[in-house]
Write an enzyme that holds these catalytic residues in place. Structure first.
Site, short mmCIF file in Angstrom:
data_model
loop_
_atom_site.label_atom_id
_atom_site.label_comp_id
_atom_site.label_asym_id
_atom_site.label_seq_id
_atom_site.Cartn_x
_atom_site.Cartn_y
_atom_site.Cartn_z
CB CYS A 2 -0.94 0.08 1.19
SG CYS A 2 -1.99 -1.34 1.40
NE ARG A 27 4.58 1.66 -0.29
CZ ARG A 27 5.65 1.30 0.39
NH1 ARG A 27 6.83 1.54 -0.09
NH2 ARG A 27 5.54 0.74 1.57
CD1 TRP A 73 -0.47 -6.03 -3.63
CD2 TRP A 73 -0.52 -6.79 -1.54
NE1 TRP A 73 -0.15 -7.37 -3.65
CE2 TRP A 73 -0.18 -7.86 -2.39
CE3 TRP A 73 -0.62 -7.04 -0.17
CZ2 TRP A 73 0.08 -9.15 -1.91
CZ3 TRP A 73 -0.38 -8.32 0.30
CH2 TRP A 73 -0.03 -9.36 -0.58
CG ASN A 99 1.71 0.22 4.15
OD1 ASN A 99 1.44 -0.95 3.88
ND2 ASN A 99 2.92 0.72 4.04
N GLY A 100 -0.46 -1.80 6.34
CA GLY A 100 -0.02 -2.76 7.36
C GLY A 100 -1.16 -3.71 7.69
CD GLU A 484 16.03 -12.62 -10.26
OE1 GLU A 484 15.56 -13.20 -9.27
OE2 GLU A 484 15.69 -11.47 -10.57
CE LYS A 488 12.58 -10.54 -11.86
NZ LYS A 488 13.39 -10.14 -10.76
CD GLU A 491 8.66 -10.65 -10.37
OE1 GLU A 491 7.99 -10.25 -9.42
OE2 GLU A 491 9.90 -10.52 -10.43
CG HIS A 507 18.45 -36.48 -9.14
ND1 HIS A 507 18.87 -37.78 -8.93
CD2 HIS A 507 19.57 -35.76 -9.34
CE1 HIS A 507 20.20 -37.83 -8.96
NE2 HIS A 507 20.64 -36.60 -9.22
CE LYS A 606 10.85 -2.61 -6.82
NZ LYS A 606 11.46 -3.66 -7.65
O1 M6R Z 1 12.71 -5.18 -1.37
P1 M6R Z 1 13.23 -6.58 -1.22
O2 M6R Z 1 14.48 -6.80 -1.99
O3 M6R Z 1 13.38 -6.99 0.22
O4 M6R Z 1 12.09 -7.47 -1.86
C1 M6R Z 1 12.16 -8.86 -1.86
C2 M6R Z 1 11.17 -9.46 -2.84
O5 M6R Z 1 9.87 -9.11 -2.50
C3 M6R Z 1 11.45 -9.02 -4.29
O6 M6R Z 1 12.75 -9.31 -4.67
C4 M6R Z 1 10.46 -9.72 -5.25
O7 M6R Z 1 10.73 -11.08 -5.29
C5 M6R Z 1 10.56 -9.09 -6.64
N1 M6R Z 1 9.26 -8.78 -7.14
C6 M6R Z 1 11.20 -9.95 -7.63
O8 M6R Z 1 11.28 -9.36 -8.90
#
Ligand code: M6R
Length: 611
Positions: A2, A27, A73, A99-100, A484, A488, A491, A507, A606
């Site tokens: 949020c 956010r 969010w 937010n929380g 990674e 990517k 998402e 395996h 984010k």
């Molecule tokens: O802000 P942070 O690096 O602590 O965030 C961690 C994850 O939430 C963040 O890396 C998330 O996996 C990304 N959306 C990946 O692209």
């Protein structure tokens, strides 16, 4: 999660808040809303992105000099108009954004229901707001006092902004576990979850601490703790330009941030990697060299992409420093009873510096006496502030939900860190140290080389965009890069993808391979090269489609693969800084080809400030 914005001062509040919400949309973007005070309270809110709110208020009375806004969010209650913030209290006099998460909202709600309160949303926020109103009524006290009492009784995390219809100047704010920055202007104040809505108006900010309440008026900022004692606001100067948070001619933040990587890695190395002097200067390490070189063990805690950077750091630190490393998901680490020994170093990796799981994991480790080293991108963030020492990644604001430039910034910092500690300990030779310093110095130029022409990657993305699944494989330093790549793609394109160590494929996952499965091999020239060539053959023998990331002019891999993306040669320790870039581009172009809003993919945010 949020995003929250508040304004009090001489300007029209609505345009300031709206622009701020757009900057904070990364956010969360399930719904948004504003509350404005001008001869009473006006609240407008709407399900969907901020643009939908903007559309829905055309022609409405938006005049006000104080207001608060929220982009959500969802945690409690589905995304909808009625669950959107701000929420209004039963009397209609108070409005609040949050937010929380309030963990004990159910018993509070039940008490309020017994007293005759009604609720028009499913949110914990509306419960907290009416709880405050109830305390104010019963104790006949000020709103500030009622808030203080309420905050002492709730369990959870919050950053809240609260306004009252009968006070057209004041915003009351409070935080615990969710970020809040206050910008100080001339006769005006700005409140926000991060500095991006503020930077346009002022560079002087105050980062509010946990358990603090701020009473904010155009010409006044009062900070108090929950014991009602005044605190001195610590004013910080923002080191950030407006251009850094705008798209600068690119279609999306994600592609802008991918293309920025040559500069951001260069910025990260600047002043630290001194090639001519054969030196690495990092005050966060030098000031604590004893603790770091004598560490019996290092534990890396992080989430998502930052966790992948942590896995690469494990390889780097074990190889160069000969210190045992464990890499933990912060969300798991925090809930078990981890064994922390004296002499353990906890390395926290986080782009936002606000990830709730990482933050709480660190608080726990700190309580047990661990030394905390933060590798953080957001300057002044909570994780940066609770760390004993650290190094910023200096990647600049990362706005696209998919982390790209922050990841390569993390790798650059972690590589310098491993080199510096290893060299101080004498666990790497002078020759290898010099070679790695020079290779690291050459990375920004090699990144530029990869990014010069991306048409091949774009064509590969178009070719495979309709695949249902992807497998990503790598070995050694490139194994976390495979993870990674899979994250990517998931998402940004919503395609199911899995990352595996290439040798582990036999395996189990090899059962998935047929002519419809694209298998991405991160197969640059390194000490595992011969082995991964065999793994490529195993996939080809089963008719899988091989997409390879190979070292420039490697004809062996490219002759076996269906499609190849090339990256320049470098030392394997820092190869992930290059090999990840084609994977970022691949997921971006697949997402674009599928018509996905890559900067705001569904269900994500984010900054994950909830557990
Ligand atoms: O802000 P942070 O690096 O602590 O965030 C961690 C994850 O939430 C963040 O890396 C998330 O996996 C990304 N959306 C990946 O692209």
């Amino acid at each position: 999660m949020c995003g929250i914005v508040g304004y009090t001062g001489g300007k029209e509040a609505y345009p300031v808040i709206l622009k701020g919400l757009k900057r904070l949309e990364y956010r969360g973007y399930d719904s948004s809303g504003v509350a404005l005070i001008n001869s009473g309270l006006k609240v407008y809110k709407k399900k969907g992105k901020v643009a939908e709110l903007e559309e829905s208020v055309i022609g409405k009375d938006l005049h006000a000099h104080v207001g608060i806004g929220h982009t959500r969010w969802a945690t409690h209650g589905e995304p909808s108009d009625r669950n959107a913030h701000p929420h209004v209290s039963n009397s209609g006099e108070l409005a609040m954004i949050h937010n929380g998460i309030i963990e004990n909202y159910v018993p509070i709600k039940n008490d309020l229901l017994k007293k005759g309160y009604t609720f028009s949303s499913d949110t914990d926020t509306e419960v907290l707001l009416n709880f405050i109103e109830d305390i104010k009524k019963n104790n006949n006290c000020t709103l500030e006092e009622a808030l203080r009492i309420a905050l002492k009784r709730i369990v959870g995390a919050y950053c809240i902004l609260l306004v009252a219809a009968d006070d057209p100047e004041t915003i009351i704010a409070a935080r615990k576990g969710s970020p809040l920055v206050i910008g100080i202007g001339k006769g005006e104040h700005f409140l926000a979850s991060d500095a991006s809505p503020i930077i346009e108006y002022t560079k002087e900010v105050v980062y509010v601490n946990d358990y603090e309440i701020a009473i904010v008026r155009p010409n006044e900022l009062i900070l108090k703790n929950l014991g009602n004692e005044k605190q001195t606001p610590f004013i910080t100067k923002l080191d950030m330009e407006l251009a850094a948070i705008e798209k600068g001619g690119y279609d999306h933040f994600m592609i802008k941030e991918i293309h920025e990587q040559s500069d951001t890695i260069h910025d990260c190395l600047r002043g630290r990697l001194l090639v001519e002097q054969s030196q690495i200067v990092m005050s966060g390490i030098e000031d604590h060299l004893e603790a770091l070189t004598h560490a019996q063990r290092m534990v890396i805690v992080a989430c998502g992409t930052s966790w992948h950077a942590g896995l690469i750091a494990e390889y780097m630190i074990e190889e160069l420093c000969r210190i045992p490393v464990e890499v933990e998901y912060a969300s798991e680490f925090r809930y078990r009873n981890p064994i922390i020994h004296k002499g353990d170093v906890i390395i926290a990796i986080s782009q936002s510096g606000e990830t709730a799981d990482t933050l709480v994991a660190l608080e726990k480790a700190k309580e047990q006496g661990a030394f905390i080293f933060g590798v953080v991108n957001a300057v002044g963030s909570s994780i940066a502030r609770i760390s004993h020492a650290g190094a910023y990644t200096h990647a600049g604001p990362e706005i696209g939900v998919a982390s790209t430039k922050a990841f390569t910034g993390q790798l650059a910092v972690l590589a310098m860190m491993a080199l510096k500690i290893g060299y101080s300990k004498g666990t790497i030779s002078h020759e290898r140290y010099l070679k790695l310093i020079n290779e690291l110095d050459a990375i920004p130029e090699k990144v530029t080389e990869i990014l010069q022409d991306t048409s091949n990657i774009q064509a590969i993305a178009t070719k495979y965009k309709d695949a249902h699944d992807f497998l990503f494989l790598g070995r050694g330093y490139n194994f976390p890069v495979a993870l990674e790549g899979a994250l990517k793609l998931k998402e940004i394109s919503y395609i199911h993808a899995e990352g595996y160590p290439a040798a582990e494929m036999k395996h189990g996952p090899i059962a998935l391979v047929d002519e419809n499965l694209p298998v991405v091999f991160v197969a640059t020239k390194d000490s595992y090269y011969e082995k991964i060539v065999s793994n490529v053959q195993e996939i080809k023998a089963r008719k899988g489609k091989v997409i390879a990331i190979a070292t420039t002019s490697d004809t062996v891999i490219s002759s076996m693969a269906d499609d190849t993306m090339f990256v320049p040669d470098t030392d394997e320790v820092i190869a992930p800084l290059l090999s990840v870039i084609p994977l970022q581009l691949l997921s971006y172009y697949v997402g674009i080809a599928k018509g996905i809003d890559v900067d705001k993919p569904r269900n994500l945010a984010k900054s994950v400030t909830v557990e």
